[in-house]
Scaffold this motif. Structure first.
Motif, PDB file in Angstrom:
ATOM      1  N   ASP A  38     107.128  39.800  50.540  1.00 41.02           N
ATOM      2  CA  ASP A  38     107.133  40.568  49.298  1.00 41.02           C
ATOM      3  C   ASP A  38     108.549  40.939  48.860  1.00 41.02           C
ATOM      4  N   LEU A  39     109.468  41.078  49.804  1.00 37.48           N
ATOM      5  CA  LEU A  39     110.840  41.449  49.451  1.00 37.48           C
ATOM      6  C   LEU A  39     111.594  40.320  48.750  1.00 37.48           C
ATOM      7  N   ASN A  40     111.132  39.106  48.900  1.00 38.71           N
ATOM      8  CA  ASN A  40     111.793  37.982  48.238  1.00 38.71           C
ATOM      9  C   ASN A  40     111.434  37.855  46.768  1.00 38.71           C
ATOM     10  N   ASP A  41     110.329  38.477  46.340  1.00 39.04           N
ATOM     11  CA  ASP A  41     109.960  38.469  44.922  1.00 39.04           C
ATOM     12  C   ASP A  41     109.209  39.757  44.596  1.00 39.04           C
ATOM     13  N   ILE A  42     109.972  40.822  44.477  1.00 44.57           N
ATOM     14  CA  ILE A  42     109.400  42.146  44.230  1.00 44.57           C
ATOM     15  C   ILE A  42     108.624  42.183  42.924  1.00 44.57           C
ATOM     16  N   ASN A  43     109.139  41.555  41.892  1.00 40.01           N
ATOM     17  CA  ASN A  43     108.427  41.583  40.611  1.00 40.01           C
ATOM     18  C   ASN A  43     107.044  40.942  40.733  1.00 40.01           C
ATOM     19  N   ALA A  44     106.963  39.781  41.353  1.00 37.71           N
ATOM     20  CA  ALA A  44     105.676  39.089  41.485  1.00 37.71           C
ATOM     21  C   ALA A  44     104.717  39.860  42.392  1.00 37.71           C
ATOM     22  N   CYS A  45     105.213  40.417  43.462  1.00 41.61           N
ATOM     23  CA  CYS A  45     104.336  41.075  44.439  1.00 41.61           C
ATOM     24  C   CYS A  45     103.907  42.478  44.025  1.00 41.61           C
ATOM     25  N   TYR A  46     104.712  43.145  43.246  1.00 43.02           N
ATOM     26  CA  TYR A  46     104.416  44.537  42.900  1.00 43.02           C
ATOM     27  C   TYR A  46     104.176  44.737  41.408  1.00 43.02           C
ATOM     28  N   ARG A  47     105.120  44.380  40.603  1.00 43.08           N
ATOM     29  CA  ARG A  47     105.092  44.768  39.197  1.00 43.08           C
ATOM     30  C   ARG A  47     104.178  43.901  38.337  1.00 43.08           C
ATOM     31  N   ASP A  48     104.139  42.600  38.587  1.00 44.76           N
ATOM     32  CA  ASP A  48     103.354  41.701  37.725  1.00 44.76           C
ATOM     33  C   ASP A  48     101.854  41.960  37.800  1.00 44.76           C
ATOM     34  N   GLY A  51     101.152  46.982  39.501  1.00 44.47           N
ATOM     35  CA  GLY A  51     101.702  47.979  40.416  1.00 44.47           C
ATOM     36  C   GLY A  51     103.095  48.354  39.939  1.00 44.47           C
ATOM     37  N   GLY A  52     103.927  48.758  40.866  1.00 43.68           N
ATOM     38  CA  GLY A  52     105.284  49.125  40.491  1.00 43.68           C
ATOM     39  C   GLY A  52     106.197  49.129  41.695  1.00 43.68           C
ATOM     40  N   PHE A  53     107.477  49.155  41.426  1.00 47.14           N
ATOM     41  CA  PHE A  53     108.470  49.292  42.489  1.00 47.14           C
ATOM     42  C   PHE A  53     109.612  50.104  41.907  1.00 47.14           C
ATOM     43  N   TRP A  54     109.960  51.193  42.607  1.00 50.27           N
ATOM     44  CA  TRP A  54     110.969  52.110  42.118  1.00 50.27           C
ATOM     45  C   TRP A  54     112.083  52.242  43.149  1.00 50.27           C
ATOM     46  N   ILE A  55     113.249  52.539  42.632  1.00 49.48           N
ATOM     47  CA  ILE A  55     114.397  52.756  43.501  1.00 49.48           C
ATOM     48  C   ILE A  55     115.053  54.075  43.131  1.00 49.48           C
ATOM     49  N   ALA A  56     115.722  54.643  44.109  1.00 49.42           N
ATOM     50  CA  ALA A  56     116.571  55.805  43.883  1.00 49.42           C
ATOM     51  C   ALA A  56     117.997  55.318  44.063  1.00 49.42           C
ATOM     52  N   VAL A  57     118.848  55.599  43.092  1.00 51.11           N
ATOM     53  CA  VAL A  57     120.248  55.195  43.182  1.00 51.11           C
ATOM     54  C   VAL A  57     121.131  56.433  43.055  1.00 51.11           C
ATOM     55  N   ASN A  58     122.254  56.416  43.779  1.00 44.75           N
ATOM     56  CA  ASN A  58     123.185  57.535  43.711  1.00 44.75           C
ATOM     57  C   ASN A  58     124.165  57.317  42.555  1.00 44.75           C
ATOM     58  N   ASP A  59     125.144  58.200  42.448  1.00 46.89           N
ATOM     59  CA  ASP A  59     126.111  58.116  41.348  1.00 46.89           C
ATOM     60  C   ASP A  59     126.942  56.845  41.371  1.00 46.89           C
ATOM     61  N   LEU A  67     110.381  52.499  46.903  1.00 44.89           N
ATOM     62  CA  LEU A  67     108.940  52.751  47.004  1.00 44.89           C
ATOM     63  C   LEU A  67     108.203  51.740  46.134  1.00 44.89           C
ATOM     64  N   GLY A  68     107.189  51.100  46.729  1.00 40.23           N
ATOM     65  CA  GLY A  68     106.404  50.115  45.999  1.00 40.23           C
ATOM     66  C   GLY A  68     104.926  50.461  45.977  1.00 40.23           C
ATOM     67  N   LEU A  69     104.247  49.962  44.963  1.00 44.49           N
ATOM     68  CA  LEU A  69     102.801  50.129  44.822  1.00 44.49           C
ATOM     69  C   LEU A  69     102.211  48.795  44.404  1.00 44.49           C
ATOM     70  N   ILE A  70     101.323  48.280  45.228  1.00 42.27           N
ATOM     71  CA  ILE A  70     100.600  47.048  44.907  1.00 42.27           C
ATOM     72  C   ILE A  70      99.263  47.440  44.304  1.00 42.27           C
ATOM     73  N   ASN A  71      98.950  46.886  43.147  1.00 42.01           N
ATOM     74  CA  ASN A  71      97.649  47.100  42.517  1.00 42.01           C
ATOM     75  C   ASN A  71      96.713  46.055  43.095  1.00 42.01           C
ATOM     76  N   LYS A  72      95.843  46.495  43.989  1.00 47.27           N
ATOM     77  CA  LYS A  72      94.985  45.543  44.699  1.00 47.27           C
ATOM     78  C   LYS A  72      93.783  45.116  43.864  1.00 47.27           C
ATOM     79  N   ASN A  73      93.127  46.062  43.206  1.00 46.80           N
ATOM     80  CA  ASN A  73      91.913  45.711  42.465  1.00 46.80           C
ATOM     81  C   ASN A  73      91.706  46.584  41.223  1.00 46.80           C
ATOM     82  N   GLY A  74      92.742  47.258  40.790  1.00 44.02           N
ATOM     83  CA  GLY A  74      92.630  48.143  39.635  1.00 44.02           C
ATOM     84  C   GLY A  74      92.166  49.531  39.983  1.00 44.02           C
ATOM     85  N   ILE A  75      91.549  49.675  41.135  1.00 42.65           N
ATOM     86  CA  ILE A  75      91.032  50.974  41.564  1.00 42.65           C
ATOM     87  C   ILE A  75      91.837  51.531  42.735  1.00 42.65           C
TER      88      ILE A  75
END
Length: 162
Positions: A38-48, A51-59, A67-75
């Protein structure tokens, strides 16, 4: 100051480096990039999938949390890749809470009713965080959806969204 934002491909190498460091150096779970396709294609595995994938970045625009969220079945969503650099855990910075709130907003907006996750048995601090956020530990037979997770000594948790 830390900013929570949607994943962008320009952060790919930083995300991978942070996750592998925390998993293997801090956590000692011995997982490679090959073990986590999943780390090789975050957009395909999470966002498409909704689901979603978020990052925290410093200054300095350096990734300090993921943090990632996979939408498995809509529920049901699967929480994955929740990692925070040591100096940004807990306390005033509380990057974990910011990332988690972003995930909850996205899950609720998308109509998800449950979130499940797996975490290594040795990660006691993470277990405490999840319990504080309303997760309860479940057995594998109680998972509402089936999915693969690389660490077979994981604890499973479920949160009902209301």
């Amino acid at each position: 100051m830390v900013t929570i934002k949607d994943y962008e491909e320009k952060y790919r190498n930083q995300v991978i480096a942070l996750i592998l460091y925390i998993q293997n150096i801090e956590g000692g779970v011995n997982l490679s990039l090959k073990d986590q396709p999943d780390l090789n294609d975050i957009n395909a595995c999470y966002r498409d999938s909704g689901g979603g994938f978020w990052i925290a970045v410093n200054d300095d625009d350096r990734v300090v949390g993921t943090l990632g969220l996979i939408n498995k079945n809509g529920i049901c969503g699967i929480l994955k890749k929740f990692f925070i650099e040591r100096e940004f855990r807990g306390g005033e910075k509380d990057v974990s809470a910011g990332l988690f709130e972003r995930l909850l907003e996205h899950a609720r907006r998308g109509g998800m009713k449950q979130i499940v996750l797996d975490t290594p048995a040795v990660c006691l601090r993470a277990h405490g965080f999840y319990r504080k956020k309303g997760f309860r530990r479940i057995g594998k037979e109680q998972l509402p959806v089936q999915y693969d997770y690389p660490d077979r000594d994981s604890w499973l948790f479920l949160k009902e969204l209301v």
